[in-house]
Design a protein around this motif. Structure first.
Motif, PDB file in Angstrom:
ATOM      1  N   THR A 136      -5.477   1.421 -17.209  1.00 55.60           N
ATOM      2  CA  THR A 136      -5.322   2.827 -16.847  1.00 55.60           C
ATOM      3  C   THR A 136      -3.981   3.327 -17.365  1.00 55.60           C
ATOM      4  OG1 THR A 136      -5.563   4.463 -15.060  1.00 55.60           O
ATOM      5  CG2 THR A 136      -4.177   2.569 -14.605  1.00 55.60           C
ATOM      6  N   GLU A 137      -3.917   4.624 -17.623  1.00 56.02           N
ATOM      7  CA  GLU A 137      -2.661   5.290 -17.973  1.00 56.02           C
ATOM      8  C   GLU A 137      -2.635   6.631 -17.261  1.00 56.02           C
ATOM      9  OE1 GLU A 137      -0.689   5.450 -22.071  1.00 56.02           O
ATOM     10  OE2 GLU A 137      -1.411   7.516 -21.842  1.00 56.02           O
ATOM     11  N   VAL A 138      -1.625   6.828 -16.427  1.00 53.08           N
ATOM     12  CA  VAL A 138      -1.461   8.069 -15.677  1.00 53.08           C
ATOM     13  C   VAL A 138      -0.196   8.770 -16.162  1.00 53.08           C
ATOM     14  CG1 VAL A 138      -1.019   9.082 -13.408  1.00 53.08           C
ATOM     15  CG2 VAL A 138      -2.693   7.232 -13.643  1.00 53.08           C
ATOM     16  N   THR A 139      -0.359   9.994 -16.606  1.00 51.64           N
ATOM     17  CA  THR A 139       0.775  10.829 -17.009  1.00 51.64           C
ATOM     18  C   THR A 139       0.905  11.963 -16.003  1.00 51.64           C
ATOM     19  OG1 THR A 139       0.375  10.339 -19.344  1.00 51.64           O
ATOM     20  CG2 THR A 139       1.776  12.232 -18.846  1.00 51.64           C
ATOM     21  N   MET A 140       2.111  12.114 -15.438  1.00 55.72           N
ATOM     22  CA  MET A 140       2.315  13.142 -14.421  1.00 55.72           C
ATOM     23  C   MET A 140       3.609  13.898 -14.681  1.00 55.72           C
ATOM     24  SD  MET A 140       2.448  12.749 -10.227  1.00 55.72           S
ATOM     25  CE  MET A 140       0.867  11.910 -10.224  1.00 55.72           C
ATOM     26  N   LYS A 141       3.560  15.210 -14.448  1.00 53.91           N
ATOM     27  CA  LYS A 141       4.748  16.052 -14.539  1.00 53.91           C
ATOM     28  C   LYS A 141       5.226  16.406 -13.136  1.00 53.91           C
ATOM     29  CE  LYS A 141       3.416  18.067 -18.995  1.00 53.91           C
ATOM     30  NZ  LYS A 141       3.115  19.313 -19.739  1.00 53.91           N
ATOM     31  N   LYS A 142       6.459  16.874 -13.075  1.00 54.50           N
ATOM     32  CA  LYS A 142       7.044  17.177 -11.774  1.00 54.50           C
ATOM     33  C   LYS A 142       6.235  18.219 -11.017  1.00 54.50           C
ATOM     34  CE  LYS A 142      11.539  17.040 -11.470  1.00 54.50           C
ATOM     35  NZ  LYS A 142      11.756  15.978 -10.442  1.00 54.50           N
ATOM     36  N   CYS A 143       5.573  19.123 -11.729  1.00 56.14           N
ATOM     37  CA  CYS A 143       4.792  20.172 -11.088  1.00 56.14           C
ATOM     38  C   CYS A 143       3.488  19.669 -10.489  1.00 56.14           C
ATOM     39  CB  CYS A 143       4.504  21.289 -12.079  1.00 56.14           C
ATOM     40  SG  CYS A 143       3.472  20.774 -13.473  1.00 56.14           S
TER      41      CYS A 143
END
Length: 309
Positions: A136-143
């Motif tokens: 798995t690869e999860v990309t998250m931004k502060k928003c």
């Protein structure tokens, strides 16, 4: 920008290995143990430009701290969770706990430990190593914007008939004969993107990433093999790949696209002869030379018309 140069940077910790065991709350009452073994990569986007342009490290989250966070968060997870949920948990921590961190990418490979069955019954705490690996690869931004890609590696599939390859381009370098009878074997690498664009859109339990993984793997393998009694004919790996990917998209509406990489692992017909014995080994769809190098490589991404690649 710094001194007329543009800097695109991130930093993190790779190959952080962690295993987590969940045991029944009351050991004397029995119950099954659960174990996962993960290899975690964390990469942070952060406002730490002075660390690159001068000797100011005050905004850097040390990679050792990143490693220890993985262990600490694993300890805090007292209830069983999937690798996708753990990756989301880590990404959310890094993007909310540190003001200077604007985004995070968390990638996890899960080692395939499978429960042992003894006399047809599942063992409470015994496991054996399987074959294919979950990813798995999860990309998250502060928003809170999120991108979740799950997948698998090393899913080995083979069928001894119902496969052919004919009608392809022929030129002066072509020596491969047409055939409607061959072994087809591959080691599938696949990834798929969930449609969730914000952490708030991820369904609560009972939505389970592990169940969806098992469902996708079943659709891929069922489509490759066909019905148990007659199978399904494969005119090419390309066509089989397309049918496998579209079957996943038709079955699971929350998946936006599917990428499949399927090397064609060759089983070459064996004929052996000599002057004294011209028919030492005569091939009759029975004896082959298995090879994995060189091999054909076929890959494609199949997506819905309006999906984001």
């Amino acid at each position: 920008m710094a001194e007329g140069f543009k800097i695109d940077q991130r930093h993190g910790k790779s190959r952080v290995r962690v295993a987590r065991v969940w045991r029944p709350p009351n050991r004397s009452s029995g119950g099954a143990h659960v174990i996962v073994e993960w290899e975690v990569d964390v990469s942070l986007f952060s406002d730490c430009l002075p660390a690159y342009t001068s000797d100011d490290n005050s905004s850097i989250v040390a990679t050792d701290s990143i490693k220890n966070t993985v262990y600490g968060k694993a300890k805090e997870c007292t209830k069983e969770l999937t690798m996708e949920q753990f990756a989301i948990l880590l990404a959310r921590h890094f993007t909310t706990y540190y003001p200077q961190v604007t985004g995070a990418i968390v990638s996890i490979n899960e080692k395939p430990w499978e429960r042992v069955f003894i006399d047809g019954k599942p063992h409470s705490h015994g496991f054996k190593l399987g074959s294919e690996m979950r990813t798995t690869e999860v990309t998250m931004k502060k928003c809170g914007a999120v991108n979740i890609i799950s997948g698998l590696k090393k899913l080995s599939l083979l069928k001894t008939t119902q496969s052919g390859f004919e009608g392809f381009v022929r030129d002066k370098y072509t020596i491969l004969p047409d055939t409607r009878e061959r072994i087809v074997a591959t080691e599938v690498t696949s990834s798929w993107r969930y449609k969730f664009e914000n952490i708030s859109q991820i369904p609560p339990v009972p939505f389970c990433f592990r169940e969806r993984y098992n469902g996708v793997k079943k659709v891929l393998t069922d489509t490759f093999f066909g019905p148990v009694d007659v199978g399904v004919y494969s005119p090419s790996v390309q066509n089989t790949l397309y049918l496998m990917a579209t079957a996943v998209l038709n079955r699971f509406e929350e998946i936006e696209w599917v990428h499949l990489k399927m090397p064609n692992l060759h089983f070459l017909p064996l004929n052996l002869s000599s002057k004294e014995n011209p028919n030492m080994v005569k091939f009759a769809d029975d004896v082959y030379l298995p090879t994995d190098e060189p091999h054909g490589t076929i890959q494609a991404t199949i997506s819905r018309a309006m999906s984001k690649l």
